[in-house]
Design an enzyme around this catalytic site. Structure first.
Site, PDB file in Angstrom:
ATOM      1  CD  GLU A 171       6.445 -49.457 -11.784  1.00 16.52           C
ATOM      2  OE1 GLU A 171       5.584 -48.660 -11.376  1.00 16.52           O
ATOM      3  OE2 GLU A 171       6.183 -50.393 -12.562  1.00 16.52           O
TER       4      GLU A 171
ATOM      5  CE1 TYR B  21       6.775 -39.870 -21.078  1.00 13.07           C
ATOM      6  CE2 TYR B  21       8.863 -39.891 -22.265  1.00 13.07           C
ATOM      7  CZ  TYR B  21       7.830 -40.570 -21.631  1.00 13.07           C
ATOM      8  OH  TYR B  21       7.854 -41.927 -21.545  1.00 13.07           O
TER       9      TYR B  21
ATOM     10  NE  ARG C 147      -6.391   4.061   4.677  1.00 13.41           N
ATOM     11  CZ  ARG C 147      -7.697   4.038   4.382  1.00 13.41           C
ATOM     12  NH1 ARG C 147      -8.311   2.891   4.268  1.00 13.41           N
ATOM     13  NH2 ARG C 147      -8.355   5.149   4.180  1.00 13.41           N
TER      14      ARG C 147
ATOM     15  N   GLY D  88       7.848 -44.570 -12.683  1.00 11.20           N
ATOM     16  CA  GLY D  88       6.545 -44.847 -12.071  1.00 11.20           C
ATOM     17  C   GLY D  88       6.649 -44.378 -10.637  1.00 11.20           C
TER      18      GLY D  88
ATOM     19  CE  LYS E  28      -3.774   0.096   2.744  1.00 13.82           C
ATOM     20  NZ  LYS E  28      -5.031   0.451   2.076  1.00 13.82           N
TER      21      LYS E  28
ATOM     22  CB  CYS F  86       4.059 -42.346 -16.658  1.00 15.97           C
ATOM     23  SG  CYS F  86       4.653 -43.934 -16.082  1.00 15.97           S
TER      24      CYS F  86
ATOM     25  N   GLY G 139      -7.680  -7.591   4.775  1.00 13.61           N
ATOM     26  CA  GLY G 139      -8.564  -7.685   5.939  1.00 13.61           C
ATOM     27  C   GLY G 139      -7.939  -8.333   7.166  1.00 13.61           C
TER      28      GLY G 139
ATOM     29  NE  ARG H   9      -1.776 -46.861 -14.126  1.00 11.98           N
ATOM     30  CZ  ARG H   9      -1.742 -45.544 -13.885  1.00 11.98           C
ATOM     31  NH1 ARG H   9      -2.478 -44.714 -14.596  1.00 11.98           N
ATOM     32  NH2 ARG H   9      -0.970 -45.058 -12.925  1.00 11.98           N
TER      33      ARG H   9
ATOM     34  CG  HIS I  45      -8.710 -49.254  -8.389  1.00  9.33           C
ATOM     35  ND1 HIS I  45     -10.074 -49.047  -8.468  1.00  9.33           N
ATOM     36  CD2 HIS I  45      -8.343 -49.822  -9.566  1.00  9.33           C
ATOM     37  CE1 HIS I  45     -10.501 -49.495  -9.627  1.00  9.33           C
ATOM     38  NE2 HIS I  45      -9.477 -49.984 -10.313  1.00  9.33           N
TER      39      HIS I  45
ATOM     40  CG  MET J  58      -2.327  -7.149   9.749  1.00  6.32           C
ATOM     41  SD  MET J  58      -0.678  -6.750   9.234  1.00  6.32           S
ATOM     42  CE  MET J  58      -0.839  -6.494   7.529  1.00  6.32           C
TER      43      MET J  58
ATOM     44  NE  ARG K 176      -6.160  -4.112  -2.810  1.00  9.82           N
ATOM     45  CZ  ARG K 176      -6.614  -4.375  -1.602  1.00  9.82           C
ATOM     46  NH1 ARG K 176      -5.786  -4.606  -0.631  1.00  9.82           N
ATOM     47  NH2 ARG K 176      -7.898  -4.406  -1.359  1.00  9.82           N
TER      48      ARG K 176
ATOM     49  CG  ASN L 110       1.625 -43.525  -8.937  1.00 13.94           C
ATOM     50  OD1 ASN L 110       1.822 -42.343  -8.686  1.00 13.94           O
ATOM     51  ND2 ASN L 110       0.836 -43.928  -9.911  1.00 13.94           N
ATOM     52  CG  ASP L 111       4.297 -49.316  -7.924  1.00 15.95           C
ATOM     53  OD1 ASP L 111       3.795 -49.711  -6.850  1.00 15.95           O
ATOM     54  OD2 ASP L 111       3.776 -49.538  -9.027  1.00 15.95           O
TER      55      ASP L 111
ATOM     56  NE  ARG M 201       1.665 -50.376 -16.462  1.00 17.02           N
ATOM     57  CZ  ARG M 201       1.288 -49.801 -15.325  1.00 17.02           C
ATOM     58  NH1 ARG M 201       2.118 -49.031 -14.662  1.00 17.02           N
ATOM     59  NH2 ARG M 201       0.069 -49.987 -14.860  1.00 17.02           N
TER      60      ARG M 201
ATOM     61  CB  SER N 118       8.335 -44.274 -18.275  1.00 14.56           C
ATOM     62  OG  SER N 118       7.290 -43.450 -17.847  1.00 14.56           O
TER      63      SER N 118
END
Ligand code: PEP
Ligand code: MG
Length: 885
Positions: free
Chosen positions: A743, A849, A91, A764, A21, A829, A100, A560, A454, A102, A335, A766-767, A616, A762
């Site tokens: 993975e 990628y 202010r 994996g 401000k 992936c 809002g 998959r 899943h 302070m 602002r 998750n695993d 895969r 690639s």
């Protein structure tokens, strides 16, 4: 130390010191716009205040007095002056806006004497007493901690007694009475008078604003928005101008563009004869800004010109506050304006067209996550406000939906197909068998599971909202009920699910529509040009792939194949295959599955139009395809025309204690080579089919769960042999690649060797995350929220890459893999492939990628562009700082 800067001394680049401000007020002053004079006490003064045990130090006090003297001289008004009393506002203003959070106090300088002077010089007694009662209430609340309600009650009682509709009906006498009542409140609550000395008022107000930096709500806001507490707030002391000085006065707020749609038109509202809080508090209904054109054409024109200049100067949409005092316009604030995601994208694209910003700058202005809000439906805000959250879980798949609950896939499907109901599937968890119920559901809720369970993976792939791991949810399949902390749901009851936030509501809530947005397409087109990382989709069906192509995915990074066995007729053949005892008995189901799979792959290739498609081979343990309870075993046995006892025996034989670590992925290939052989024949068969149509496809075959070079080598040989055999049979050849998922931690540790027998990697994740942490990806819902709450983990590593651990394994795998094959293509992936923060890391890791669910493609694309732009900037900066490089 210099603690104070007049508005003439600052500029917009001094945010860190003067707060947003203060910096903007200084900048507007320097641009020659009408800003009421004032000064800013810096954020350094705030830190000094805290160092000095929450007191202003002597140096600061001296500088405040000096600045006040200067201000008085400049404006020709003084505290306590009998002819021209100075009134100021105080202010807060931090470097990063905390709207809002302070405190603010207006009308400092009024007391029993100056109120009378003000009444006299403005010839408006009502205005003077109105201002005084506001000071008493604000000061009482902010500085002295008296509740706002105590003051409000006095006004409400008076209005009721006199049957007034609004504050405007209060007469001068009423306001005088209110002032005297307010003063009594001070005596009752504090046993002392309201301070009559303006300097005392000012210093107390400055103290409170500094203290408000550490009030509860400000601390929470900072924590939520990652704002460091050492920044401190600045305090702006500014001469008051009065929007409530009479009929030719007023106050308003305006945005230079519509903050909801982004439309290029001044958008805002104002109130005549009012102060700022009246607009904010909604006490009176403001007028649209366009009507100012008729009421005060001069001022309107002046304001429009200032707004345009400010927008041009700041090169962004501005949120402006103004006051008109006796026919003169004052700018109180400028602002960058908050806006909806839709507006943000439109404004960014329009500003590029208008030559205000570059494409790169436009791309950097949009938060990747906010793109989701444009793509997915959300709950109508007003309707949502009327509902309470009854339970929360992990936000597994974004979007909002409302529907009737069902607890089994069959019941959901029946309600959808036969009663045409919008359904929501609520379960403990889901498995491939539930797919038909999941497909027809508007949303999915599970009590167990994590971000890569899943339910989460499938819902995201379909673009269906899902909240998983709702710990307080208990599903009673027998009685067809579910209970959420005290609430009970029966089959067919309405439920609303917000998968973006992970919240659950009982009842129906209206949702917004899914918007197709041309501006977003334009922006994403630019993002593609500015990215280094490719953005592929995890897509298993032509429908998924079509969706991904609408979002301009570069191809499929992960299909998959197990997801292709979900349809009932396929599930049956898969089951026939699994229970078969010898190779002979497997022949027929394999042949049928081969035909179906070849059709699937043909469909994906046909859509690809030159884009790469990575398929895969089968990954999950076989028992996932088999029935679980007795009832299902009887049904499936009847379908397969076998004895239930025999089927039960097979199910039992395939059961594993730790299926996630068990007989799955390439381990299946070693024991059931004919399944992989069938899949490979289907993949290559589909590509050859297209070759006959003169379409050249280069199949990319991916092996899941590889842990070593020897394992990969074994499976690769199986695959290559099958391909070469098919080529010989058909007397045709194609280019192809065989690569591996990365993975298993062991594969990463030995990536140089694995790369010798892999054409691509690639990740994996998750695993890889599951195995690096030893966290079961299907069970993290029960403890992950607590881990995050306790700060043991900064974020769920299944949602955002764990740079320190999993990231190190990835880094090692990239380096080792490229040591063996410098041009080795490497993708990601797992689910974090679509996460913006993770993408930032993947850009630095130099992977080729990312691949994510189709609906995440736009988010990932924008994140990829931003990561690349940031990386380029960092590199060019380090080169210029360090020319030796
Ligand atoms: C992974 O593990 O990250 C992966 C993409 O495979 P899936 O989720 O199918 O196990
Ligand atoms: Mg996996």
């Amino acid at each position: 130390m210099k603690y104070i800067y007049t508005f003439e001394e600052g500029n917009k680049n001094m945010r860190r010191l003067l707060g947003g401000k203060g910096a903007n007020l200084a900048q507007m002053t320097n641009l020659g716009f009408p800003v009421p004079s004032g000064f800013t006490i810096s954020t350094e003064a705030c830190n000094a205040f805290y160092k000095n045990h929450n007191q202003l130090n002597d140096d600061n006090l001296d500088q405040i007095k000096e600045a006040l003297d200067q201000l008085s001289q400049k404006v020709g008004k003084r505290f306590d002056s009998p002819s021209a009393p100075l009134l100021v506002s105080v202010r807060s203003g931090a470097a990063i806006s905390m709207p809002g959070m302070m405190d603010t106090i207006l009308n400092i300088g009024l007391n029993d004497q100056t109120v009378a002077v003000l009444a006299k010089i403005t010839a408006n007694e009502r205005f003077a007493y109105d201002s005084y009662r506001r000071l008493l209430a604000m000061f009482g609340n902010v500085v002295e901690g008296i509740s706002e309600a105590t003051f409000d009650m006095v006004i409400e009682n008076l209005k009721q007694q006199n049957h007034y509709q609004s504050d405007l009906d209060l007469t001068t006498d009423d306001l005088k009475q209110i002032v005297s009542e307010f003063k009594k409140i001070y005596m009752n609550e504090l046993h002392r008078e309201f301070p009559q000395d303006p300097t005392e008022q000012l210093l107390a107000a400055i103290n409170s604003v500094f203290e408000s930096w550490n009030n509860h709500r400000a601390k929470i806001y900072r924590r939520e928005n990652n704002i460091p507490s050492f920044l401190g707030t600045a305090v702006n002391v500014q001469m008051m101008v009065f929007g409530n000085a009479g009929k030719d006065s007023g106050t308003g707020v305006a945005f230079t563009r519509d903050p909801a749609t982004g439309e290029k038109q001044l958008f805002g509202e104002y109130l005549l004869n009012a102060q700022g809080e009246d607009v904010v508090a909604g006490i009176r209904t403001p007028q649209p800004i366009s009507t100012l054109k008729e009421t005060m054409p001069h001022l309107y024109e002046q304001f429009v010109a200032i707004a345009a200049k400010l927008e041009f100067y700041y090169r962004d949409m501005q949120d402006l506050e103004f006051t008109i005092e006796n026919g003169k316009l004052y700018m109180l604030q400028a602002r960058d304006g908050k806006r909806t995601p839709t507006a943000a994208v439109k404004i960014a694209v329009d500003m590029v067209d208008e030559g205000l910003v570059s494409r790169q700058e436009a791309l950097m202005r949009i938060k990747p996550e906010s793109v989701q809000a444009i793509l997915y439906p959300e709950f109508d805000e007003q309707e949502l406000a009327k509902n309470d959250i009854v339970a929360s879980g992990l936000p597994a798949s974004p979007g909002a939906a409302t529907g009737r609950v069902y607890f089994t896939a069959e019941a959901a499907k029946a309600a959808h197909d036969e009663k045409h109901q919008a359904v929501i599937l609520v379960r403990q968890d889901t498995s491939p068998e539930d797919i038909e119920g999941m497909v027809v559901s508007e949303a999915i809720v599970t009590s167990r599971g994590g971000m890569t369970s899943h339910a989460a993976v499938v819902a995201r792939g379909m673009g269906t909202p899902a909240t998983v791991g709702v710990n307080h949810l208990q599903v009673d399949y027998q009685h067809k009920t579910a209970s959420f902390s005290g609430h009970q749901l029966h089959e067919g009851d309405w439920l609303s699910v917000d998968g973006t936030q992970g919240n659950i509501y009982i009842g129906q809530i209206k949702t917004t529509d899914m918007a197709v947005n041309e501006n977003l397409s334009t922006l994403l087109g630019w993002a593609k040009q500015e990215s280094r990382l490719g953005v592929y989709a995890n897509a298993d069906t032509p429908a998924d792939f079509s969706q991904a192509l609408k979002f301009d995915a570069d191809g499929i990074g992960l299909a998959r194949t197990e997801h292709m066995f979900f349809k009932p007729e396929r599930l049956l053949e898969m089951r026939r295959l699994i229970i078969a005892e010898n190779a002979e008995a497997r022949k027929l189901p394999l042949k049928r599955l081969l035909d179906m799979q070849q059709g699937d792959f043909y469909g994906l290739y046909k859509l690809s139009e030159g884009r790469s498609v990575t398929i895969r081979l089968l990954d999950p343990p076989l028992h996932e395809f088999l029935p679980h309870d007795e009832k299902e075993i009887h049904e499936v046995a009847a379908q397969l025309d076998i004895e239930p006892a025999y089927l039960a025996q097979r199910v039992d034989a395939l059961k594993e204690l730790n299926p996630m670590l068990g007989h799955r992925g390439d381990r299946l290939a070693v024991t059931f080579p004919d399944i992989y052989q069938m899949q490979v024949r289907a993949i290559i068969g589909a590509a050859l089919q297209l070759l006959d149509e003169n379409v050249i496809i280069e199949p990319h075959i991916m092996i899941p769960l590889t842990g070593s070079k020897a394992e990969m080598s074994w499976v690769r040989e199986l695959v290559v042999k099958q391909i070469e055999q098919l080529f010989d049979e058909r007397n045709a050849r194609l280019q192809y690649t065989v690569g591996t998922m990365m993975e298993m931690p062991r594969a990463c540790l030995t990536a140089d060797k694995v790369a010798e027998v892999s054409d691509f990697f690639s990740f994996g994740t998750n695993d890889l995350t599951q195995l690096t942490f030893g966290f079961s990806r299907d069970d993290v819902g029960s403890f992950m929220p607590e881990y995050i709450k306790q700060g043991i983990l900064p974020a769920d590593p299944f949602q955002t890459v764990d740079v320190e651990g999993v990231g190190q394994l990835m880094k090692m795998a990239v380096e080792k893999g490229r040591f063996t094959k410098p041009r080795l293509p490497i993708g990601v992936c797992g689910e974090i492939g679509g996460d913006p923060k993770s993408i930032e890391f993947f850009e630095q890791l130099d992977v080729s990628y990312v691949s994510c669910s189709p609906f995440r493609v736009p988010v990932a694309r924008l994140a990829a562009a931003q990561a690349h732009l940031r990386n380029k900037r960092a590199v060019s900066q380090s080169v210029s700082v360090n020319p030796v490089r």
